[in-house]
Enzyme design. Structure first.
Site: not given
Ligand code: THU
Length: 133
Positions: A41, A54, A85
């Site tokens: 992320n 992802e 998400c």
């Molecule tokens: N996040 C992801 O990268 N993947 C997921 O499957 C769930 C959430 C990240 C987005 C954000 O940077 C942080 O987790 C908190 O929501």
């Protein structure tokens, strides 16, 4: 589940840019040929501009010319495995069939496996646009 998928997801998670949520996520996807693409992320001070792990892995796959997801591994540091998400479920479904296995894991070793179809029932697809006048 392939061990190298897990190790790539764990390694890329270390590079996550998550100063606002302090929640680092790593994702790794592999193609039918066995190639692995990883993403983390990447948050932004303008919060909605942040991207999920992802999405990063999918972008790396597409940039390399690949178009098909065979397996997915997502890992975070929470006690409970983190599920992709809603937006990422749709992004994964663009390149992965319903029977693709998605392993959701914690750095502590808890794992949960679901298919893409289980994660995104009733997915919107190209067939829904057919026949539009
Ligand atoms: N996040 C992801 O990268 N993947 C997921 O499957 C769930 C959430 C990240 C987005 C954000 O940077 C942080 O987790 C908190 O929501």
């Amino acid at each position: 589940m392939r061990d190298d998928l897990k190790s790539r997801a764990l390694a890329v998670r270390e590079n996550a840019h998550a100063p606002y949520s302090n929640f680092q996520v790593g994702a790794a996807i592999c193609t039918p040929s066995g190639a692995i693409y990883a993403g983390c992320n990447v948050e932004n001070v303008a919060y909605p501009e942040g991207t999920c792990a992802e999405a990063g892995a999918i972008a790396a796959m597409v940039a390399d010319g690949a178009r098909e997801i065979a397996e997915v591994y997502v890992v975070a540091g929470s006690p409970m495995p983190v599920t992709p998400c809603g937006g990422c479920r749709q992004k994964l479904a663009e390149f992965g069939a319903g029977d693709v296995r998605v392993t959701m894991a914690t750095t502590g070793g808890v794992q949960q496996v679901m298919t893409l179809a289980e994660l995104l029932p009733g997915a919107f697809g190209a067939a829904h646009m057919e026949g539009d006048a």
